[in-house]
Write an enzyme that holds these catalytic residues in place. Structure first.
Site, PDB file in Angstrom:
ATOM      1  N   LYS A 112      -6.838  34.891  15.915  1.00 52.62           N
ATOM      2  CA  LYS A 112      -5.488  34.590  16.744  1.00 52.62           C
ATOM      3  C   LYS A 112      -4.074  34.565  16.262  1.00 52.62           C
ATOM      4  O   LYS A 112      -3.325  36.018  17.305  1.00 52.62           O
ATOM      5  CB  LYS A 112      -5.294  33.135  18.075  1.00 52.62           C
ATOM      6  CG  LYS A 112      -6.641  33.667  18.411  1.00 52.62           C
ATOM      7  CD  LYS A 112      -7.183  31.958  19.838  1.00 52.62           C
ATOM      8  CE  LYS A 112      -8.210  31.605  20.707  1.00 52.62           C
ATOM      9  NZ  LYS A 112      -7.774  30.339  21.420  1.00 52.62           N
ATOM     10  N   GLY A 118      -7.290  23.470  15.933  1.00 53.88           N
ATOM     11  CA  GLY A 118      -7.374  24.627  14.296  1.00 53.88           C
ATOM     12  C   GLY A 118      -5.754  25.302  14.618  1.00 53.88           C
ATOM     13  O   GLY A 118      -5.585  25.357  15.675  1.00 53.88           O
ATOM     14  N   CYS A 153      -3.871  28.911  17.852  1.00 53.97           N
ATOM     15  CA  CYS A 153      -3.872  27.153  18.253  1.00 53.97           C
ATOM     16  C   CYS A 153      -5.518  27.430  18.726  1.00 53.97           C
ATOM     17  O   CYS A 153      -5.460  28.701  20.249  1.00 53.97           O
ATOM     18  CB  CYS A 153      -3.399  26.640  18.649  1.00 53.97           C
ATOM     19  SG  CYS A 153      -1.479  25.638  18.146  1.00 53.97           S
ATOM     20  N   ASP A 154      -6.212  26.947  18.364  1.00 48.17           N
ATOM     21  CA  ASP A 154      -7.661  26.534  19.474  1.00 48.17           C
ATOM     22  C   ASP A 154      -8.205  25.696  19.380  1.00 48.17           C
ATOM     23  O   ASP A 154      -7.935  24.734  18.491  1.00 48.17           O
ATOM     24  CB  ASP A 154      -8.606  27.775  18.278  1.00 48.17           C
ATOM     25  CG  ASP A 154      -9.852  28.146  19.761  1.00 48.17           C
ATOM     26  OD1 ASP A 154      -9.732  28.458  20.710  1.00 48.17           O
ATOM     27  OD2 ASP A 154     -10.938  27.078  19.463  1.00 48.17           O
ATOM     28  N   SER A 155      -8.946  24.551  20.477  1.00 44.87           N
ATOM     29  CA  SER A 155      -9.621  23.364  20.493  1.00 44.87           C
ATOM     30  C   SER A 155     -11.158  23.198  21.047  1.00 44.87           C
ATOM     31  O   SER A 155     -10.927  24.050  21.896  1.00 44.87           O
ATOM     32  CB  SER A 155      -8.500  22.741  21.905  1.00 44.87           C
ATOM     33  OG  SER A 155      -6.935  22.910  20.466  1.00 44.87           O
TER      34      SER A 155
END
Length: 223
Positions: free
Chosen positions: A60, A124, A87-89
């Site tokens: 991203k 992340g 960001c990623d969750s």
């Protein structure tokens, strides 16, 4: 003044930064997450959850950085003073990774499984330093993952029904929030509570330091 651009459509992440004094413009990457993970699996083998969210955060951030660098429209944001944050969750429970439920039936099933138990939310974070050398740019690109253990209340069926009816758990990673309707159903966290919202401020501070930026350099009001 260094500017942080957030490569995420999450209102909770934007609000977390704003509450910390950082006004971050949002640019959504539009990356195909399934394709990114499939490609990573082909190259590296099966990813554990902490690595999977980092791969997505990197994808991203890099996609938005590329878009910003190629944007020559009159209202282009510019890049000389920009650092991009992706960001990623994902929630890990019993070794299985679960994302956004997407529909009410899946959200009900998820909460019947989670109630009275614990799970780990992995988020992340990836930075891309686009600043020019005159602005102190490092050209760096780096990231790390924040992992926080979340303890859930033992919800009754009618509580699950009411929560799912709000629509909130359908569209968030892990089917819960800590800063919305889901707050009463999170009894404790082990680790950074901001990580549960989807953006670890302490980890962001550490990553910024790696590219020579103090977090207070981003505050809307300098101290």
């Amino acid at each position: 003044m260094t500017r942080l651009v957030l490569a995420s459509a999450s209102p909770a992440r934007t609000a977390t930064l704003a509450a910390a004094g950082i006004d971050a413009p949002v640019r959504v990457s539009g990356v195909d997450e399934d394709a990114v993970l499939a490609d990573a699996a082909d190259r590296f083998g099966t990813l554990d959850p902490a690595d999977a969210v980092l791969v997505l955060a990197q994808a991203k951030a890099l996609a938005v950085a590329e878009d910003l660098e190629s944007d020559d429209t009159p209202d282009a944001l510019g890049t000389d003073d920009v650092i991009v944050l992706g960001c990623d969750s994902m929630l890990e429970i019993d070794g299985e990774v679960v994302g956004k439920p997407g529909d009410a039936e899946t959200a009900h099933e998820r909460w019947r499984r989670m109630r009275g138990r614990s799970a780990t939310l992995h988020t992340g974070h990836w930075l891309v330093d686009l600043r020019g050398t005159d602005a102190g740019g490092s050209g760096g690109t780096l990231g790390a993952t924040s992992s926080t253990v979340v303890h859930f209340a033992d919800l009754a069926d009618d509580e699950i029904d009411a929560y799912v009816a709000t629509g909130e758990p359908l569209v968030v990673a892990g089917a819960f929030t800590i800063d919305g309707f889901g707050g009463p159903f999170v009894t404790a966290v082990e680790g950074d509570p901001h990580g549960v919202v989807g953006l670890s401020l302490p980890l962001l501070r550490e990553l910024l330091a790696e590219v020579g930026v103090h977090v207070h350099d981003l505050w809307r009001t300098r101290v």
